[in-house]
Design a protein around this motif. Structure first.
Motif, PDB file in Angstrom:
ATOM      1  N   ASP A  66     -16.142  55.476 100.311  1.00 34.50           N
ATOM      2  CA  ASP A  66     -17.229  56.161 100.308  1.00 34.50           C
ATOM      3  C   ASP A  66     -17.713  56.699 101.514  1.00 34.50           C
ATOM      4  O   ASP A  66     -18.651  57.565 101.594  1.00 34.50           O
ATOM      5  N   GLY A  67     -17.303  56.247 102.724  1.00 33.14           N
ATOM      6  CA  GLY A  67     -17.641  56.575 104.072  1.00 33.14           C
ATOM      7  C   GLY A  67     -18.627  55.656 104.598  1.00 33.14           C
ATOM      8  O   GLY A  67     -19.529  55.167 104.068  1.00 33.14           O
ATOM      9  N   GLY A  80     -29.842  47.888 112.635  1.00 34.83           N
ATOM     10  CA  GLY A  80     -28.431  48.489 112.957  1.00 34.83           C
ATOM     11  C   GLY A  80     -27.668  48.609 112.143  1.00 34.83           C
ATOM     12  O   GLY A  80     -27.505  47.796 111.159  1.00 34.83           O
ATOM     13  N   PHE A  81     -26.553  49.480 112.326  1.00 34.00           N
ATOM     14  CA  PHE A  81     -25.354  49.545 111.440  1.00 34.00           C
ATOM     15  C   PHE A  81     -24.019  49.603 112.263  1.00 34.00           C
ATOM     16  O   PHE A  81     -24.131  50.191 113.201  1.00 34.00           O
ATOM     17  N   GLU A  82     -23.100  48.830 112.029  1.00 36.61           N
ATOM     18  CA  GLU A  82     -21.783  48.700 112.952  1.00 36.61           C
ATOM     19  C   GLU A  82     -20.768  49.721 112.182  1.00 36.61           C
ATOM     20  O   GLU A  82     -20.486  49.263 111.111  1.00 36.61           O
ATOM     21  N   VAL A  83     -20.431  50.691 112.819  1.00 34.40           N
ATOM     22  CA  VAL A  83     -19.347  51.499 112.406  1.00 34.40           C
ATOM     23  C   VAL A  83     -17.895  50.845 112.966  1.00 34.40           C
ATOM     24  O   VAL A  83     -17.735  50.713 114.213  1.00 34.40           O
ATOM     25  N   ARG A  84     -17.061  50.728 112.163  1.00 31.14           N
ATOM     26  CA  ARG A  84     -15.884  49.978 112.357  1.00 31.14           C
ATOM     27  C   ARG A  84     -14.772  51.115 112.259  1.00 31.14           C
ATOM     28  O   ARG A  84     -14.401  51.756 111.297  1.00 31.14           O
ATOM     29  N   ARG A  85     -14.234  51.411 113.547  1.00 26.04           N
ATOM     30  CA  ARG A  85     -13.120  52.404 113.702  1.00 26.04           C
ATOM     31  C   ARG A  85     -12.040  52.118 112.944  1.00 26.04           C
ATOM     32  O   ARG A  85     -11.256  53.008 112.080  1.00 26.04           O
ATOM     33  N   GLU A  86     -11.423  50.879 112.373  1.00 29.50           N
ATOM     34  CA  GLU A  86     -10.269  50.683 111.555  1.00 29.50           C
ATOM     35  C   GLU A  86     -10.572  50.895 110.230  1.00 29.50           C
ATOM     36  O   GLU A  86      -9.695  50.981 109.442  1.00 29.50           O
ATOM     37  N   LEU A  87     -12.008  50.979 109.763  1.00 30.84           N
ATOM     38  CA  LEU A  87     -12.281  51.560 108.396  1.00 30.84           C
ATOM     39  C   LEU A  87     -12.352  52.968 108.134  1.00 30.84           C
ATOM     40  O   LEU A  87     -12.786  53.451 106.939  1.00 30.84           O
ATOM     41  N   PHE A  88     -12.257  53.778 109.341  1.00 27.46           N
ATOM     42  CA  PHE A  88     -12.127  55.309 108.899  1.00 27.46           C
ATOM     43  C   PHE A  88     -10.963  55.683 107.812  1.00 27.46           C
ATOM     44  O   PHE A  88      -9.855  55.232 107.889  1.00 27.46           O
ATOM     45  N   ALA A  89     -11.226  56.621 106.815  1.00 31.39           N
ATOM     46  CA  ALA A  89     -10.496  56.706 106.002  1.00 31.39           C
ATOM     47  C   ALA A  89      -9.328  57.726 106.621  1.00 31.39           C
ATOM     48  O   ALA A  89      -8.291  57.588 106.091  1.00 31.39           O
ATOM     49  N   ASP A  90      -9.664  58.353 107.722  1.00 31.12           N
ATOM     50  CA  ASP A  90      -8.589  59.298 108.202  1.00 31.12           C
ATOM     51  C   ASP A  90      -8.914  59.476 109.616  1.00 31.12           C
ATOM     52  O   ASP A  90     -10.011  59.362 110.022  1.00 31.12           O
ATOM     53  N   ALA A 129     -17.100  64.623 114.167  1.00 33.55           N
ATOM     54  CA  ALA A 129     -17.547  64.048 112.848  1.00 33.55           C
ATOM     55  C   ALA A 129     -18.099  62.488 113.312  1.00 33.55           C
ATOM     56  O   ALA A 129     -19.301  62.291 112.549  1.00 33.55           O
ATOM     57  N   LEU A 130     -18.121  62.064 114.513  1.00 32.49           N
ATOM     58  CA  LEU A 130     -18.736  61.088 114.994  1.00 32.49           C
ATOM     59  C   LEU A 130     -20.321  61.483 115.223  1.00 32.49           C
ATOM     60  O   LEU A 130     -21.142  60.909 115.148  1.00 32.49           O
ATOM     61  N   ARG A 131     -20.364  62.530 115.865  1.00 32.66           N
ATOM     62  CA  ARG A 131     -21.839  63.054 115.852  1.00 32.66           C
ATOM     63  C   ARG A 131     -22.612  63.204 114.831  1.00 32.66           C
ATOM     64  O   ARG A 131     -23.952  62.784 114.778  1.00 32.66           O
ATOM     65  N   GLU A 132     -22.099  63.663 114.006  1.00 31.37           N
ATOM     66  CA  GLU A 132     -22.459  64.066 112.423  1.00 31.37           C
ATOM     67  C   GLU A 132     -23.019  62.760 111.947  1.00 31.37           C
ATOM     68  O   GLU A 132     -23.984  62.415 111.425  1.00 31.37           O
ATOM     69  N   LEU A 133     -21.938  61.538 111.972  1.00 33.93           N
ATOM     70  CA  LEU A 133     -22.297  60.286 111.312  1.00 33.93           C
ATOM     71  C   LEU A 133     -23.388  59.901 112.297  1.00 33.93           C
ATOM     72  O   LEU A 133     -24.374  58.991 111.466  1.00 33.93           O
ATOM     73  N   GLY A 134     -23.453  59.678 113.572  1.00 29.87           N
ATOM     74  CA  GLY A 134     -24.420  59.259 114.442  1.00 29.87           C
ATOM     75  C   GLY A 134     -26.084  59.650 114.007  1.00 29.87           C
ATOM     76  O   GLY A 134     -26.726  59.214 113.845  1.00 29.87           O
ATOM     77  N   LEU A 165     -31.851  53.963 111.728  1.00 33.81           N
ATOM     78  CA  LEU A 165     -30.972  52.578 112.206  1.00 33.81           C
ATOM     79  C   LEU A 165     -30.467  53.150 113.600  1.00 33.81           C
ATOM     80  O   LEU A 165     -30.589  54.194 114.098  1.00 33.81           O
ATOM     81  N   TRP A 166     -29.933  52.168 114.408  1.00 29.32           N
ATOM     82  CA  TRP A 166     -29.139  52.408 115.627  1.00 29.32           C
ATOM     83  C   TRP A 166     -27.793  52.049 115.144  1.00 29.32           C
ATOM     84  O   TRP A 166     -27.399  51.187 114.219  1.00 29.32           O
ATOM     85  N   ALA A 167     -26.940  52.365 116.095  1.00 33.19           N
ATOM     86  CA  ALA A 167     -25.454  52.473 115.791  1.00 33.19           C
ATOM     87  C   ALA A 167     -24.816  51.196 116.884  1.00 33.19           C
ATOM     88  O   ALA A 167     -25.010  51.398 118.011  1.00 33.19           O
ATOM     89  N   VAL A 168     -23.892  50.472 116.343  1.00 32.77           N
ATOM     90  CA  VAL A 168     -22.874  49.895 117.044  1.00 32.77           C
ATOM     91  C   VAL A 168     -21.414  50.633 116.842  1.00 32.77           C
ATOM     92  O   VAL A 168     -21.155  50.951 115.727  1.00 32.77           O
ATOM     93  N   PHE A 169     -20.717  50.849 117.909  1.00 31.06           N
ATOM     94  CA  PHE A 169     -19.367  51.388 117.407  1.00 31.06           C
ATOM     95  C   PHE A 169     -18.279  50.358 117.894  1.00 31.06           C
ATOM     96  O   PHE A 169     -18.303  49.909 118.856  1.00 31.06           O
ATOM     97  N   SER A 170     -17.575  49.815 116.916  1.00 35.78           N
ATOM     98  CA  SER A 170     -16.646  48.993 116.932  1.00 35.78           C
ATOM     99  C   SER A 170     -15.081  49.447 116.912  1.00 35.78           C
ATOM    100  O   SER A 170     -14.912  50.072 116.061  1.00 35.78           O
ATOM    101  N   THR A 171     -14.264  49.266 117.852  1.00 37.88           N
ATOM    102  CA  THR A 171     -12.861  49.634 117.918  1.00 37.88           C
ATOM    103  C   THR A 171     -12.020  48.366 118.106  1.00 37.88           C
ATOM    104  O   THR A 171     -12.417  47.406 118.568  1.00 37.88           O
ATOM    105  N   PRO A 172     -10.911  48.328 117.293  1.00 36.86           N
ATOM    106  CA  PRO A 172      -9.960  47.027 117.470  1.00 36.86           C
ATOM    107  C   PRO A 172      -9.112  47.230 118.459  1.00 36.86           C
ATOM    108  O   PRO A 172      -8.414  46.188 119.106  1.00 36.86           O
ATOM    109  N   ALA A 173      -9.181  48.429 119.678  1.00 43.62           N
ATOM    110  CA  ALA A 173      -8.666  48.399 120.667  1.00 43.62           C
ATOM    111  C   ALA A 173      -9.088  47.367 121.519  1.00 43.62           C
ATOM    112  O   ALA A 173     -10.209  46.669 121.452  1.00 43.62           O
TER     113      ALA A 173
END
Length: 265
Positions: free
Chosen positions: A27-28, A43-53, A61-66, A74-82
């Protein structure tokens, strides 16, 4: 006259994976950010590993999501598995720079990486840390490293050594304290909290069931004394993230109940 006592409330973040990894990929993030907003999260945590593409990680795309997340209040957390440090313990500056850039495009308040390194820790020499802090200085977001589920990047000593090596007046690099991941790495969460609490700027909340590799995240029980003791040791004025799965039979109702509980736990 009796003085009214006001209960302090912690900010609560819903980690997107709490709604289910497949649901996020299907669903995104924006769809489920709306559910987080309805649940009363801050807040809402965006998980990079859960991007569909991979295109979901493009700057536009990130600006639009933000923008969509902020429009929901809400404010955002950006999470990466890096990982901040590579498998040989050296700083991975490219991974750090990428995480900062992607977090900036999202407009995140917090950018979270895994610590990484070797089972014995990470590089802590002055030159390495200076390069890390120079890169971090370009970030408007708070950069944090999280304790993972492996010995490499998941030990108390590795975090303590890193923070001890940083300049005393530096608050540029801090940590996400995951209440459950320590157990995967064979560490005691209470010991971790006692040693590392002053460096914590974000808490990932979950309990753990099972043993060994068969452990899995669950919601802390209302009478979970260990979880209550952990929260008491950790700073109260930092956001708390829900990283355990919601009841799939009543996702939004459970989300709302858990947000209300964690805000005052």
């Amino acid at each position: 006259m009796n003085e009214r006592k006001f209960e302090s409330r912690a900010e609560v973040v819903i980690v997107s994976s709490a709604f289910g990894a497949e649901a996020i990929r299907r669903d995104g993030h924006a769809y489920w950010a709306a559910a987080a907003s309805r649940a009363g999260a801050n807040g809402f945590e965006v998980r990079r590993e859960l991007f569909a593409d991979e295109s979901d990680a493009a700057a536009g795309a990130l600006r639009e999501l933000g923008e969509q997340i902020r429009a929901l209040g809400l404010w955002a957390v950006f999470s990466t598995p890096a990982t901040l440090f590579a498998a040989d313990g050296a700083l991975d500056r490219d991974a750090l720079t990428q995480a900062i850039d992607e977090g900036a495009a999202l407009g995140a308040r917090i950018v979270k990486l895994q610590l990484g390194g070797t089972p014995d820790g990470t590089a802590t020499d002055a030159a390495t840390l200076d390069r890390a802090l120079t890169a971090i200085s370009t970030s408007r977001a708070q950069v944090v490293v999280e304790n993972g589920q492996l010995r490499a990047g998941g030990t108390i000593d590795a975090f303590a050594a890193l923070f001890d090596a940083l300049p005393l007046d530096s608050d540029a690099l801090t940590m996400t304290f995951d209440t459950g991941n320590w157990l995967w790495a064979g560490e005691n969460p209470l010991d971790a909290a006692q040693r590392l609490a002053r460096h914590v700027r974000y808490v990932h909340c979950k309990a753990v069931q099972g043993e060994g590799a068969r452990r899995f995240a669950v919601a802390p029980a209302a009478d979970d004394a260990n979880f209550a003791a952990l929260l008491a040791l950790l700073p109260r004025d930092v956001p708390r993230g829900i990283e355990f799965p919601f009841d799939p039979a009543a996702l939004e109702a459970d989300a709302a109940a858990r947000v209300a509980w964690l805000a005052t736990a």
